[in-house]
Design an enzyme around this catalytic site. Sequence first.
Site, PDB file in Angstrom:
ATOM      1  CB  CYS A 128      -0.939   0.016   1.201  1.00  0.00           C
ATOM      2  SG  CYS A 128      -0.091   0.016   2.798  1.00  0.00           S
ATOM      3  CG  ASP A 429      44.143  33.433   8.198  1.00  0.00           C
ATOM      4  OD1 ASP A 429      45.376  33.592   8.337  1.00  0.00           O
ATOM      5  OD2 ASP A 429      43.306  34.330   8.404  1.00  0.00           O
TER       6      ASP A 429
END
Length: 606
Positions: A128, A429
């Site tokens: 289903c 950095d």
Amino acid sequence: MEPPRGPPANGAEPSRAVGTVKVYLPNKQRTVVTVRDGMSVYDSLDKALKVRGLNQDCCVVYRLIKGRKTVTAWDTAIAPLDGEELIVEVLEDVPLTMHNFVRKTFFSLAFCDFCLKFLFHGFRCQTCGYKFHQHCSSKVPTVCVDMSTNRQQFYHSVQDLSGGSRQHEAPSNRPLNELLTPQGPSPRTQHCDPEHFPFPAPANAPLQRIRSTSTPNVHMVSTTAPMDSNLIQLTGQSFSTDAAGSRGGSDGTPRGSPSPASVSSGRKSPHSKSPAEQRERKSLADDKKKVKNLGYRDSGYYWEVPPSEVQLLKRIGTGSFGTVFRGRWHGDVAVKVLKVSQPTAEQAQAFKNEMQVLRKTRHVNILLFMGFMTRPGFAIITQWCEGSSLYHHLHVADTRFDMVQLIDVARQTAQGMDYLHAKNIIHRDLKSNNIFLHEGLTVKIGDFGLATVKTRWSGAQPLEQPSGSVLWMAAEVIRMQDPNPYSFQSDVYAYGVVLYELMTGSLPYSHIGCRDQIIFMVGRGYLSPDLSKISSNCPKAMRRLLSDCLKFQREERPLFPQILATIELLQRSLPKIERSASEPSLHRTQADELPACLLSAARLVP
């Protein structure tokens, strides 16, 4: 023949058990019931059927005698059947279909059919199509219905079962989920209401489905309800009226024929829709369109913050790639407005792609990523750190740390960088300005990633350029000879400079005032941090690690898993100041404090 709905009228009290009967149930299940005097087959099998969502009204029972099935009445006494075998089958005119659940991971956007919430790990019925969470299993209908099949065929079976003479009413306006979901038993009767019985499967569908061996038992006893044969007649009322008139069309006109006979027989023309049906179909189509559009929505949509919700309060500082503000967005946050003027479509897409990576970072030594903004410019929202940066502590406030604290800061920094590299994120950095000490000595690394912002763009193509501060740049980053000089080893070099700051309390190359001279000499390998300035109480293992991180050749530098293991080993080898084991003498008597030899000498004195 209508079977009886209760025990026999003799009212005899059940007595002790005298034997057992083996019973074969629908869906290839079986059980063994106890034989008791005074009980019927109805009473003995009542519990076994109810826990499977069945009852005696929709089933027939057989005795298995010499391999042949013989129909047996439900009111037959169970005692004479001791040692025999019974077979219970569903009536042929009862369209009963069992669910076929499988565990499924929904990689595309999906929602639970019952709680309507997001569904990733759950279950799905192969017949289903129901999909649901495990905790929503109690709301799944007892009977499986294949909604993709033709309802017309099922209507014929329902009308045949009910006699075909009843005038069917208009369909109910209740939602489909309400009709298909089992409810609690009514206190007025032991049989369920029509809402307890969902739409059965069509007549030509198989009556029984074999449950997969890998299917979890998601149906509990409380999710099932007994069925009544009268419910099948009532269920047909919930179907559309176009199916109700198709039985009256006995002239043999084909279904797709547009002849007047088909219209006069009671079945509506496909094009003649009532205004209510048209509005309902339009609303359903709009809902499907909304769900479809939602399914294709980028997951980054939920992390992009509208600029109107963020309030910038105070500018904290300006760096190489943007300006940091203290802001308010559901509390205190740090907002970094990036230096990207008039971003192109390629830059915007690359920035969003990078945000998809940053939003998955969760670590104690990493600043928490909370969201981003793309209007009017690029901005990143992170958690607010009350503490100062490591640069401020070492070079501005001149905070004095002991060696144990410095080594712990180095360990936490290596731990955070190891996590970023495990996520394939290169910081690009790393420096003491981007390392924050939060709530004491808890290290938080910020400003990581952002390759889109730290790259110079020429049209739609990125151009590599040195990014970051000069003092923390590796030689290969300064030279920019490789197509992509940024690597895990370039972050290791920057980490080595941070270690140098921790162990010396100063910045490297402080005696050189020309920035271009530093870039040239470091890039050529003529200049490196002066290791003679390292503190004298620095452990030798830390000296060697610092020297390895600052190697000119990046292949000779260690990676962060090795760095972290070295620092953790160093921490364990440091001497610990243990608490004294001496006991206080507050509750001792004066005699206890005197040595035993003095007490014995005192007794010998005349």
